[in-house]
Write a protein that holds these residues in place. Sequence first.
Motif, PDB file in Angstrom:
ATOM      1  N   HIS A 134       0.829  -1.209   0.000  1.00  0.00           N
ATOM      2  CA  HIS A 134       0.000   0.000   0.000  1.00  0.00           C
ATOM      3  C   HIS A 134       0.866   1.263   0.000  1.00  0.00           C
ATOM      4  CE1 HIS A 134      -3.793  -2.111   0.433  1.00  0.00           C
ATOM      5  NE2 HIS A 134      -3.250  -2.858   1.370  1.00  0.00           N
ATOM      6  N   PRO A 135       0.666   2.168  -0.961  1.00  0.00           N
ATOM      7  CA  PRO A 135       1.494   3.372  -1.078  1.00  0.00           C
ATOM      8  C   PRO A 135       1.484   4.231   0.190  1.00  0.00           C
ATOM      9  CG  PRO A 135       0.222   3.047  -3.085  1.00  0.00           C
ATOM     10  CD  PRO A 135      -0.284   2.045  -2.088  1.00  0.00           C
ATOM     11  N   GLY A 136       2.672   4.697   0.549  1.00  0.00           N
ATOM     12  CA  GLY A 136       2.810   5.561   1.721  1.00  0.00           C
ATOM     13  C   GLY A 136       2.723   4.834   3.045  1.00  0.00           C
ATOM     14  N   ASN A 137       2.503   3.536   3.009  1.00  0.00           N
ATOM     15  CA  ASN A 137       2.283   2.799   4.250  1.00  0.00           C
ATOM     16  C   ASN A 137       2.926   1.413   4.188  1.00  0.00           C
ATOM     17  OD1 ASN A 137      -0.280   1.244   6.099  1.00  0.00           O
ATOM     18  ND2 ASN A 137       0.986   2.874   6.920  1.00  0.00           N
ATOM     19  N   ASN A 138       4.032   1.310   3.450  1.00  0.00           N
ATOM     20  CA  ASN A 138       4.716   0.022   3.388  1.00  0.00           C
ATOM     21  C   ASN A 138       6.199   0.185   3.703  1.00  0.00           C
ATOM     22  OD1 ASN A 138       6.471  -0.199   0.735  1.00  0.00           O
ATOM     23  ND2 ASN A 138       4.591   0.856   0.115  1.00  0.00           N
TER      24      ASN A 138
END
Length: 366
Positions: free
Chosen positions: A133-137
Amino acid sequence: MRRSAALILVLMAMASVRTGFAATTYEVGESSRVFKPGHARNWRGAKTEALVTTIWYPANADGTLYEEPQVIGPLDGPLFLAGGAVLNAPIANSQVKFPVVMLSHGTGGSAMQLAWLGTVLARHGFIAVGVNHPGNNALEPYTAEGFVLWWERATDISDALDALVIDPTFGPHVDEARIGAAGFSIGGYTVLELAGARTDQERFLKACETDPTLHKCVVPEMKGMGDPEQMLKKVRASSAESMARGGASYRDPRVRAVFAIAPAVGQAFDPDGFREVTIPVVMVVGAADRIAPVATNAGRFLALMPNAHLTVLPDGVAHYTFLDTCTDVGKAKLGVYCGDAAGVDREKVHGTVSEMAVKFFDKNLR
């Protein structure tokens, strides 16, 4: 962080679950894709404006393929075991089309952290698709938007599914009538959104204002991100459009059943938040989970969903027990992410839960 071969003995394959299309077991293939949707979308400030995706799938078991251990971490000191697979193996030709399970990782994690589940699903005849998940990996810098705009994670899964069905290798093998989703922690929330749940983030924020020390308000992955008010101020300025549709429905009608592991952010749903959830839902959580406690998360959801079932695993099973199994190096370096209680066998828990998932999807993706 990434995996390598020939470093750690691969875990033994689980026994076949002899029900429906899961009766036959396969070698596990593993491949990756970088999906770039053709439409404008919110990347949450991510450096990589694409959906980096790991795919586990049934591979040909003709005696010429040999699974190798996959790990997460540096080559000279891997942190997690990530199951066994044959990288880029030919997809099995014994069946034209396979059911699909989309996977959503937890806050700050990665698709590979669900390798313990993805590999077992593939062994039993599913194509399992995990999205970073973009911004959250963990493979790129975190962003405030990645932590705050939870509902965008559901759009990641739907976009990745769109790309999968037209992928020249996997698309012809996807049975679009048999699609499910599974997720861990905020990924458990994500798959509930795909089932039709609607978020009320203001409820969550008010709970955090009342008691900022609540585990659901400050999780280890958010270290260094600033306090919730600072994060919200930044996100409201950068992503007003997304914030405005936080309470919208992200139901994907292609998803026919969801399996939520330790689903989180329970205070983000009002009593009507699950009114549109009509598909089968199974939830699994550890009794010792302090990040997403049963009473305020899965237990609360259970009362609001008519087709839901909940299993609470006893004896010290906690939130991060559902991450991949840690190596000795991981245990020494990663603290809470590897610190299971005495007597908790993480691999045994994974075996129990993955078998539940196979049976659940076998039953509901007919």
